[in-house]
Scaffold this motif. Structure first.
Motif, PDB file in Angstrom:
ATOM      1  N   GLY A 160       0.819  -1.202   0.000  1.00  0.00           N
ATOM      2  CA  GLY A 160       0.000   0.000   0.000  1.00  0.00           C
ATOM      3  C   GLY A 160       0.854   1.253   0.000  1.00  0.00           C
ATOM      4  O   GLY A 160       2.008   1.213   0.417  1.00  0.00           O
ATOM      5  N   PRO A 161       0.307   2.369  -0.473  1.00  0.00           N
ATOM      6  CA  PRO A 161       1.098   3.597  -0.579  1.00  0.00           C
ATOM      7  C   PRO A 161       1.745   4.010   0.739  1.00  0.00           C
ATOM      8  O   PRO A 161       2.918   4.384   0.761  1.00  0.00           O
ATOM      9  N   TRP A 162       1.001   3.912   1.834  1.00  0.00           N
ATOM     10  CA  TRP A 162       1.562   4.381   3.099  1.00  0.00           C
ATOM     11  C   TRP A 162       2.570   3.397   3.662  1.00  0.00           C
ATOM     12  O   TRP A 162       3.489   3.797   4.382  1.00  0.00           O
ATOM     13  N   ASP A 163       2.433   2.118   3.335  1.00  0.00           N
ATOM     14  CA  ASP A 163       3.461   1.156   3.721  1.00  0.00           C
ATOM     15  C   ASP A 163       4.775   1.492   3.024  1.00  0.00           C
ATOM     16  O   ASP A 163       5.856   1.391   3.616  1.00  0.00           O
ATOM     17  N   ASN A 193       6.383   4.438   4.669  1.00  0.00           N
ATOM     18  CA  ASN A 193       7.040   4.038   5.908  1.00  0.00           C
ATOM     19  C   ASN A 193       8.377   3.357   5.633  1.00  0.00           C
ATOM     20  O   ASN A 193       9.366   3.609   6.322  1.00  0.00           O
TER      21      ASN A 193
END
Lengths: 188, 307
Positions: B188-191, B194
């Motif tokens: 996912g984009p936010w993974d 991070n």
């Protein structure tokens, strides 16, 4: 007395290579295929071991030691493939990175999966609320699909048994807005 | 808007449909399908990726076509202008320091995509990299080979090279994409943000790398291809409304007034005021034809109505 600051990661286990759903028929929407219920063999202890091993592999003894005291599985629901993990605020990124590097569940299950962090929050209440909100949203979305297009097949998938129902209820969880909230949560 | 500008494409790949659906589910909006060319170029260059793919794709997902050219010999003439005309995005994969320098300084491309899973025998220099970034070329970090790697070395090299790249570019001009051959490699984009944060790229810069910088690449690539000298592009010319449409308009609203006007005569329709004036004049002429004072007091009216 100094309070211990934690982060709560709301995670969702996705199955991009879902075999069972494809065998039902070729016309089940892909969106539903990725949200499978997890087997009951996945216990909190197993998930904990998965994370510990991942962190130890990526960050060595240093990482494992840093998160060791605070790491805890607060909530695990195999039917919806959702879990809430507590970790200390200063090192939550180590756990998150380890979750990103997971490609399959540990030994007794051994299925390929992707772990998607849906929300990082400072309190467990907000993580719970987010989980409920997303579940509700996805039930609505599933209903919408039923009302619209391929009816019989979806009904079959969703109402056949409870496990599948839960599975279908987790499919509405992709929003930019939520990810922005996610970002707010991660700001230290 | 999140971008994943590197999804490998191969003819008759059964995984691709699932990968695209999964990327859509994870929240990506734009995905570029990559065709990799290495070795000799074919004589006539055209894009082998079919424009509507043979299987149904998620409706919201925008698909682009990208070409990755492996650059091994700096002396060989790669017909980059012909290549870039055939694809939406042109990426270059230099294999050694010399070709990297050439790609940074002179070659006309959109992305420089290094293979970060092998040990590079040289260090990145800010001077060369900044030349490329100033020209509008972006550097790409692909995370999936590290995620899916079975051996530790590929992952180790990826992390080492990515941190080197982040250090040398000072976090600017980077894009992050997947290069996932299977759906399991996508995150996912936010993974991804991070991961980049763990590797030393700040959260804001990490987000830019999958949204703003990637958008810059697509838009500038499009501008290069469709505009006049990369400066002026006509998006909407403002076409003239067609004649039959106007008739429809007239029928639709204000039909009463128009009808009266049209029915009145073939010439220009008379205004209400003019009609009243004529009425009044006719009445006055009928009642007092000999009164010359009144007609003299309104010479304009008299002249206008006389013919």
């Amino acid at each position: 007395m100094v309070r211990l600051k934690n982060r709560y990661l709301l995670i969702n286990i996705l199955y991009p290579t879902s075999a069972p759903a494809t065998s039902v028929s070729g016309t089940v929407p892909d969106a539903l295929k990725f949200y499978q219920p997890t087997s009951d063999k996945l216990t909190p202890q197993l998930l904990l071991r998965l994370i510990r091993d991942g962190v130890a592999e990526l960050f060595g003894d240093y990482g494992a030691g840093m998160i060791g005291g605070s790491l805890q599985v607060k909530y695990l629901s195999p039917p919806t493939s959702t879990a809430i993990i507590r970790v200390t605020r200063s090192h939550y990124r180590l756990v998150w990175a380890a979750l990103s590097f997971v490609t399959k569940l540990p030994k007794p299950l051994d299925t390929p999966c992707v772990i998607h962090v849906m929300r990082v929050s400072g309190t467990i209440r907000k993580a719970e609320e987010e989980a409920i909100r997303r579940a509700r949203e996805s039930v609505l979305r599933a209903r919408l699909i039923i009302g619209g297009g391929a009816q019989g097949l979806l009904k079959e998938v969703i109402t056949a048994d409870d496990g599948d129902d839960e599975d279908a209820s987790m499919d509405g969880i992709e929003d930019d807005e939520d990810d922005e909230m996610d970002e707010d949560g991660t700001d230290d | 808007m999140f971008y994943d500008l590197n999804v490998p494409w191969a003819p008759n790949d059964p995984e691709l449909q699932r990968t695209l659906a999964f990327l859509d589910e994870l929240g990506y909006n734009v995905v570029a399908l990559t065709h990799t060319i290495s070795g000799k170029l074919p004589s006539d260059i055209k894009c082998p990726i079919p424009s509507p793919l043979p299987f149904p794709t998620p409706g919201k997902l925008r698909l682009l076509r990208r070409c990755t050219l492996a650059l091994s010999d700096s002396n060989q003439n790669y017909r980059l202008s012909a290549l870039s005309a055939a694809y939406d995005i042109l990426a270059i994969r230099p294999t050694d320091e010399k070709t990297l320098q050439q790609a940074c300084q002179t070659l006309d491309c959109d992305i420089i995509s290094l293979d970060l899973t092998v040990r590079l025998g040289y260090h990145f220099k800010f001077k060369t990299l900044s030349q490329a970034i100033e020209r509008g070329v972006r550097f790409e970090i692909c995370y999936a080979p590290g995620v899916l790697a079975s051996d530790n070395m590929a992952r180790r090299n990826l992390i080492s090279n990515a941190t080197q790249l982040i250090r040398a570019t000072r976090g600017r001009g980077l894009i992050i994409s997947s290069e996932a051959r299977r759906a399991v490699g996508c995150r996912g984009p936010w993974d991804v943000v991070n991961l980049a944060a763990v590797w030393g790229l700040g959260q804001e810069r990490g987000k830019e790398a999958i949204s703003k910088a990637a958008r810059f690449v697509t838009v500038s690539a499009q501008l290069k291809r469709s505009s006049y000298r990369g400066v002026v592009d006509v998006i909407y010319g403002g076409e003239k409304p067609e004649v039959p449409k106007e008739e429809d308009k007239g029928k639709n609203y204000g039909s009463k007034k128009r009808k009266a006007g049209v029915g009145d005569g073939k010439e220009a329709p008379l205004s209400k005021r003019e009609l009243k004036r004529r009425e009044k004049k006719a009445r006055m002429e009928a009642s007092a034809p000999s009164c010359c004072n009144d007609s003299a007091s309104t010479p304009g009216q008299a002249t206008s109505t006389a013919p």
